[in-house]
Design an enzyme around this catalytic site. Sequence first.
Site, short mmCIF file in Angstrom:
data_model
loop_
_atom_site.label_atom_id
_atom_site.label_comp_id
_atom_site.label_asym_id
_atom_site.label_seq_id
_atom_site.Cartn_x
_atom_site.Cartn_y
_atom_site.Cartn_z
N GLY A 147 4.50 -2.56 6.92
CA GLY A 147 3.53 -3.59 7.23
C GLY A 147 2.54 -3.09 8.25
O GLY A 147 2.93 -2.48 9.24
N ASN B 155 12.30 -10.06 8.07
CA ASN B 155 11.77 -9.38 6.88
C ASN B 155 12.35 -10.09 5.67
O ASN B 155 13.56 -10.23 5.55
CB ASN B 155 12.21 -7.90 6.88
CG ASN B 155 12.01 -7.22 5.53
OD1 ASN B 155 12.84 -6.44 5.10
ND2 ASN B 155 10.93 -7.54 4.84
N TYR C 120 10.23 2.19 -4.31
CA TYR C 120 8.93 2.28 -3.66
C TYR C 120 8.95 2.03 -2.15
O TYR C 120 8.33 2.77 -1.40
CB TYR C 120 7.96 1.28 -4.30
CG TYR C 120 6.66 1.12 -3.55
CD1 TYR C 120 5.64 2.05 -3.68
CD2 TYR C 120 6.48 0.04 -2.68
CE1 TYR C 120 4.46 1.92 -2.96
CE2 TYR C 120 5.30 -0.09 -1.95
CZ TYR C 120 4.29 0.84 -2.10
OH TYR C 120 3.14 0.71 -1.39
P1 AMP Z 1 -1.03 -1.36 -9.38
O1 AMP Z 1 -2.17 -0.53 -8.94
O2 AMP Z 1 -1.29 -2.82 -9.19
O3 AMP Z 1 -0.54 -1.06 -10.76
O4 AMP Z 1 0.19 -1.05 -8.38
C1 AMP Z 1 0.90 0.11 -8.49
C2 AMP Z 1 0.73 0.96 -7.28
O5 AMP Z 1 1.01 0.21 -6.09
C3 AMP Z 1 1.70 2.11 -7.31
O6 AMP Z 1 1.02 3.27 -6.91
C4 AMP Z 1 2.79 1.73 -6.32
O7 AMP Z 1 3.19 2.86 -5.59
C5 AMP Z 1 2.18 0.67 -5.44
N1 AMP Z 1 3.07 -0.51 -5.31
C6 AMP Z 1 3.93 -0.99 -6.19
N2 AMP Z 1 4.55 -2.09 -5.73
C7 AMP Z 1 4.08 -2.31 -4.51
C8 AMP Z 1 4.32 -3.30 -3.49
N3 AMP Z 1 5.18 -4.27 -3.68
N4 AMP Z 1 3.66 -3.20 -2.34
C9 AMP Z 1 2.78 -2.23 -2.16
N5 AMP Z 1 2.50 -1.29 -3.07
C10 AMP Z 1 3.12 -1.31 -4.23
#
Ligand code: AMP
Length: 493
Positions: free
Chosen positions: A49, A124, A264
Site C-alpha cells: 500500500g 489488513n 502476486y
Molecule cells: P490488468 O492490467 O488489469 O490485467 O492487471 C494485471 C496486472 O496487474 C498484472 O501485471 C498484475 O501483476 C497486476 N495485478 C493483478 N492483481 C492485482 C491486484 N490485486 N493489485 C494490484 N495489482 C494487481
Amino acid sequence: MKKNMMMLKKKFKNFNPKIKEECGVFGISNNNDASALTALGLHALQHRGQEGCGIVTFDGDQYHSEKRFGLVGDNFNKEKVLKNLTGKYAVGHNRYSTTGGTTLRNIQPFFADTNAGGISISHNGNLTNAITLRSKLVKEGAIFHTTSDTETIVQLIAKSKRNKTIDKIIDALFQIQGGYALVMLTQKNLIGVRDPFGIRPLVIGKLNNSYVLASETCALDIIGAKFLREVENGEIVLIQDDKIESIKPFPEQKVRPCVFEYIYFSRPDSILNGKTAYEYRKNLGVELAKEDNVEGDVIVPVPDSGNAAALGYSQKKNKNFELGLIRNHYVGRTFIEPSQKIRSLGVKLKLNPNKTSIKNKKIILVDDSLVRGTTSYKIVKMLYDAGAEEVHVRIASPEIRYPDFYGVDTPTKKELLAANKSNDEICKYIGAKSLKYLSIDGLYKAMGFENRNNTYPQLTDHYFTGDYPVKPMDNLGDDKITQLSLLSTGSNS
Ligand code: AMP
C-alpha cells in the site's frame, strides 16, 4: 439493504461501499526503538500500500500518533517525526485504497478511548458485513469519523459491555466477518488477530526481548528479527513485554490462505507456508511451460510481477530469458493508482521496450495474472511497435472470473475480462498472437499438491473457482450479488 446503503451514502459524502484495503500491518513490543523499527518494517511492506502510512506508539502513559499521505521513506525518515513517537510499543500501517475515501482520516492506525482504556488498531483485509454493522451502529447513535470498515471494529470494541479489553475485542470479533489481519495496541498488550480462515496473512517474529507482528516475513528480515511462525487462522496472540499467549475463541475452521498472496501480492522473498513466494511463482512458470507448446524465440517477463514465473518457464523450456521490458522503478504499481484513467497512464510511465532484445523475435510474454487486461493490452502494443514479430501472452495463474471481497483489489465482475469474454475474445482484445492461462490443476501442482481436491491447506481461490469461504452479508453491487447467488461451490459459512 439498498435503503441502508443510500442512507449511508447521504450521511457520509465520501462513503463508498466498494472501499477496500489491501494493506500492510506491523507491531512491536518492548523496544526502545519501537517507532524507528516500525518505520523500517512498514518500508519493507511498502508494496502492500502506497497511499498513506501511519505509526502509533504507547509510552506507558500516553499514545502518540503520526499519519501521512505517501511513502514511508518520505515521511518517517526524519528524526523530527520519529522523535514524537515515544514509547516501547508501536503499531503501524500502510494503506492502499481503491476509489474514494482518500482522506487523512482514513489513514491508520486508528485510535479510540474506550471505558477500558485506549486502543489503537491496524487492519489488513476487508469485512464482508461492515455496511450492515455500520448502518446498525449508526441507527443506535454511533458517530463515524472515517469511511473505512476498520472503524466498525473500533466502534464494536468501544460499545461492548464486557469489562476487560481483550473480552471487548473478542466480543467485536464475533460480530465481524470477512478476511482480516489485525494488529492492536492496548495499554497492556500488543495483540495480533487472524480471521477464522486465515485469509489474510500475519506472522510473528522475535528480536531480542521484543515480539514483532507483521503482514509478511520481509518486514522481519529488515530489522533482523527471527521468524517464529505464522499467526494461525482464528488465533489471537497477546503479547506483553517478552511474553506471548495464544487464544482461539472461534469455532475451528480449516485454514484457507488467499492464493493471491502466493501469486502476486506478497513480496517474492516473503515466506508463505514454508517457502518463499518467489519459489511458488517460479513453479507457476514451470507448470505453465509444461502445459504449453507454443514456439517462440525468447521469454520476456512483465517486470516485476512476471519475473519469477518467466524464469521458471524459461528454465523448464530451456529457452532464452530476456529483459525485453525495462521498468522505471520510481513509479508505483499499476494498480495502486485509484482510477482507471491514471492506471492506464501508469503502464506508459513505468515500462519501456528494450528494442534490441525483442526486434524481429517471437516473444513469449509472461505475467502473473490478467485482470482487466490494461497491462497486457499496452505491453503487447509496445512490443509490436518496437519490432516484435509475434507476441504470445502467457499468464501464470488461471482465468479470474470472480471478484474478491477479502481485501484484494479485484474489480467487479463487469470489469473482469475472463468473466465476460472467451479466450479468443480476450486474445483479440489485448492484441496478442495467442493467449494461454495456467490451469487450476497446474496452479495446485506449483503449490506442491497433486490437484485441487487433494490439498492442505485448501487455498482461498474464489478468483478462479467461485468458492468463497465467507459469503458477504453486505450488498456489494448488483453484479457481485447476482454472481454470488449463482454459487454452488461456496463452503462453510
Ligand atoms: P490488468 O492490467 O488489469 O490485467 O492487471 C494485471 C496486472 O496487474 C498484472 O501485471 C498484475 O501483476 C497486476 N495485478 C493483478 N492483481 C492485482 C491486484 N490485486 N493489485 C494490484 N495489482 C494487481
